[in-house]
Design an enzyme around this catalytic site. Structure first.
Site, PDB file in Angstrom:
ATOM      1  N   ARG A  13     -10.675 -20.452 -15.438  1.00  0.00           N
ATOM      2  CA  ARG A  13      -9.246 -20.499 -15.116  1.00  0.00           C
ATOM      3  C   ARG A  13      -8.430 -20.132 -16.349  1.00  0.00           C
ATOM      4  NH1 ARG A  13      -7.326 -24.276 -11.162  1.00  0.00           N
ATOM      5  NH2 ARG A  13      -9.491 -24.405 -10.513  1.00  0.00           N
ATOM      6  N   SER A 101      -5.969 -21.186  -7.523  1.00  0.00           N
ATOM      7  CA  SER A 101      -5.826 -22.490  -6.871  1.00  0.00           C
ATOM      8  C   SER A 101      -4.362 -22.934  -6.887  1.00  0.00           C
ATOM      9  CB  SER A 101      -6.743 -23.514  -7.537  1.00  0.00           C
ATOM     10  OG  SER A 101      -6.758 -24.719  -6.825  1.00  0.00           O
ATOM     11  N   HIS A 102      -4.082 -24.092  -7.489  1.00  0.00           N
ATOM     12  CA  HIS A 102      -2.727 -24.642  -7.489  1.00  0.00           C
ATOM     13  C   HIS A 102      -2.026 -24.454  -8.830  1.00  0.00           C
ATOM     14  CE1 HIS A 102      -5.274 -27.750  -9.220  1.00  0.00           C
ATOM     15  NE2 HIS A 102      -4.197 -28.195  -9.843  1.00  0.00           N
ATOM     16  N   LYS A 111     -14.125 -19.134  -8.904  1.00  0.00           N
ATOM     17  CA  LYS A 111     -15.037 -20.173  -8.444  1.00  0.00           C
ATOM     18  C   LYS A 111     -16.312 -19.478  -7.974  1.00  0.00           C
ATOM     19  CE  LYS A 111     -11.325 -23.326  -7.040  1.00  0.00           C
ATOM     20  NZ  LYS A 111     -10.648 -24.025  -5.916  1.00  0.00           N
ATOM     21  N   ASP A 235      -2.886 -26.173  -0.485  1.00  0.00           N
ATOM     22  CA  ASP A 235      -2.702 -25.612  -1.819  1.00  0.00           C
ATOM     23  C   ASP A 235      -2.923 -24.103  -1.784  1.00  0.00           C
ATOM     24  OD1 ASP A 235      -5.491 -25.482  -1.619  1.00  0.00           O
ATOM     25  OD2 ASP A 235      -5.803 -26.027  -3.712  1.00  0.00           O
ATOM     26  N   ASP A 237      -5.223 -21.925  -2.545  1.00  0.00           N
ATOM     27  CA  ASP A 237      -6.422 -21.268  -2.006  1.00  0.00           C
ATOM     28  C   ASP A 237      -7.007 -22.011  -0.810  1.00  0.00           C
ATOM     29  OD1 ASP A 237      -7.295 -23.383  -3.657  1.00  0.00           O
ATOM     30  OD2 ASP A 237      -9.201 -22.408  -4.077  1.00  0.00           O
ATOM     31  N   ASP A 239      -8.265 -24.996  -0.207  1.00  0.00           N
ATOM     32  CA  ASP A 239      -9.372 -25.952  -0.199  1.00  0.00           C
ATOM     33  C   ASP A 239      -8.897 -27.402  -0.282  1.00  0.00           C
ATOM     34  OD1 ASP A 239      -8.619 -25.940  -2.861  1.00  0.00           O
ATOM     35  OD2 ASP A 239     -10.544 -25.248  -3.640  1.00  0.00           O
ATOM     36  N   ARG A 240      -7.574 -27.615  -0.391  1.00  0.00           N
ATOM     37  CA  ARG A 240      -7.015 -28.961  -0.424  1.00  0.00           C
ATOM     38  C   ARG A 240      -5.967 -29.103   0.660  1.00  0.00           C
ATOM     39  NH1 ARG A 240      -4.111 -28.912  -5.577  1.00  0.00           N
ATOM     40  NH2 ARG A 240      -3.668 -31.110  -5.192  1.00  0.00           N
ATOM     41  N   HIS A 321      -9.318 -32.535  -2.158  1.00  0.00           N
ATOM     42  CA  HIS A 321     -10.515 -31.827  -1.704  1.00  0.00           C
ATOM     43  C   HIS A 321     -11.330 -32.780  -0.813  1.00  0.00           C
ATOM     44  CE1 HIS A 321     -10.246 -28.414  -4.582  1.00  0.00           C
ATOM     45  NE2 HIS A 321      -9.665 -29.302  -5.359  1.00  0.00           N
TER      46      HIS A 321
END
Length: 455
Positions: A13, A101-102, A111, A235, A237, A239-240, A321
């Protein structure tokens, strides 16, 4: 020059273009190719989220990795869960997701899943620094495919409850979830009210991080104004997931885990994994319902490892998650978790607020942060753990968590940002405040150079 700080425990990241750019991602592709050769993997599936830099980074990654003989299945714009789902359908069980992501909009990252196992950024860094020559005699091929319909169809078959009577607000925050979540719930027959479904890496309305209350103001208002049954915020991407009750209350993810744990354990007993930021009430509920609670370090990398090691039915962490492994695939999937919550609601004759009202109440803070640097955050935690005089039951698997008779406190380093992470819970507001003050006082004593400004 590659900035080593972008290679993190869970993933890679960094800021674009300063830390992560087209040149750097070609070096990362070489490191991933080495990992593929180690695992005897000859093909991977790849995808990107809606970040402005995503398309260019993905193109350069693909062009680089095929030169090492790795075949690529490019599914294009997708959520991280869709990428994970696609890896399950590949013979290689391997994939790479380009996602920030966020994180703020100038970030991007990677990832990775190789041979059905998550790969840390630090491992890829070690492979990049290794001078080993890659001996490949051919160039890989790139094919392009669409996983969206297969993903939606499998969720439709996975759910055995009619949820079509529900009115649902979905806030995708202009992230990649807007590409999939509204259509998924419409296909399930729900009355869907959409907020910010257009994928836009500028995130013009609010940041796609449902863990922060300020990003939920619009969905809370919409749920209440439209008398919706439930709201879901995703979020960047996908995944949350953040969950909003019909009364407009945000439900912390550890309380979501109570809902899912109780539902799953009705039919099947087994281990359930959660991270160090979760409430003691979750562990107690799992025990009460015949399950085995297992605490793990924070991060999808650690949660997935713990789920596989213990063959757990469910995993989750305080960041939102949720990993279903009872009849899904054991990866973190925001839209699927939302569907499972809607399924539980549809089976009940009560509101989602009433359902959550059955679970134990306590006083707790949200995740609190102190800004430090990526270079010193772990050293600060080491000093705190070595010198703290806090008395209680100490858990050292990820920073320092101390359990007391009337609550608990936690101080750890973020895996993804230059921050310290704190959370506190008490049976009363007074005990929560006492624990928080004790931690802050000790941190001030041990590390007086830190500007302790909680956000």
């Amino acid at each position: 020059m590659i900035s080593e700080s972008i290679f993190r425990e869970n993933d890679i990241r960094g800021t674009y273009p300063e830390e992560l750019n087209e040149s750097v991602i070609k070096e990362i592709a070489k490191g991933i190719a080495k990992k593929c050769f180690q695992e005897d993997i000859s093909s991977i599936v790849v995808a990107r989220d809606g970040r402005l830099s995503g398309e260019s980074l993905l193109t350069n990654f693909c062009d680089a990795i095929v030169k090492y003989g790795i075949d690529v299945n490019n599914i294009g714009l997708a959520t991280s869960p869709m990428l994970y789902f696609a890896t399950k359908k590949e013979n290689s069980k391997s994939g790479v997701m380009i996602t920030g992501s966020h994180n703020p909009k100038n970030y991007n990252g990677i990832k990775m899943v190789i041979n059905d196992n998550s790969v840390s950024g630090s491992e890829i860094l070690s492979l990049i620094k290794n001078d080993e020559t890659l001996n490949n005699s051919s160039v890989g091929n790139i094919i392009y495919s669409d996983i969206k319909e297969i993903y939606i169809s499998e969720i439709l078959k996975n759910i055995d409850t009619d949820i079509s009577e529900l009115k649902i607000v979905i806030d995708s925050g202009n992230g990649a979830a807007g590409f999939i979540a509204p259509e998924l719930f419409k296909r399930l027959g729900c009355d869907v009210i959409e907020l910010y479904s257009e994928v836009d890496g500028n995130f013009p309305n609010h940041h796609p991080d449902p863990g922060k209350l300020e990003n939920l103001e619009d969905i809370i208002s919409e749920v209440k104004n439209k008398n919706a049954d439930i709201g879901f915020a995703f979020d960047g991407d996908g995944d949350r997931v953040g969950l909003i009750t019909n009364l407009g209350d945000m439900i912390f993810p550890d309380k979501q885990m109570m809902l899912f744990s109780e539902d799953i354990l009705k039919n099947k007993k087994g281990p359930i994994v959660f991270d160090v930021k979760c409430s003691n009430h979750l562990s107690n509920l799992i025990l009460k319902n015949g399950g085995t609670p297992i605490m793990a370090p924070t991060g999808h990398f650690h949660i997935k490892k713990a789920i596989k090691k213990n063959n757990a039915l469910l995993g989750g962490e305080m960041s939102g998650h949720i990993f279903f492994n009872d009849k899904w695939y054991g990866f973190d999937d925001g839209p699927y978790a939302a569907v499972r919550a809607a399924e539980i609601l549809a089976k009940s004759n009560r509101s989602i607020a009433e359902i959550f009202g059955d679970f134990p109440e306590s006083f707790s803070t949200p995740e609190l942060n102190i800004t430090v640097t990526d270079e010193n955050k772990f050293e600060i935690i080491d000093r705190f753990m070595a010198n703290s005089n806090i008395d209680g039951d100490k858990i050292l698997i990820d920073g320092l968590r101390v359990n007391f008779d009337d609550g608990w406190g936690l101080l750890r380093a973020s895996n993804t940002t230059p921050k310290l992470v704190l959370r506190f819970e008490g049976d009363t507001e007074e005990s929560m405040n006492r624990i928080q003050n004790e931690f802050i006082s000790e941190l001030s004593r041990i590390c007086p150079e830190i500007d302790i400004n909680l956000d």
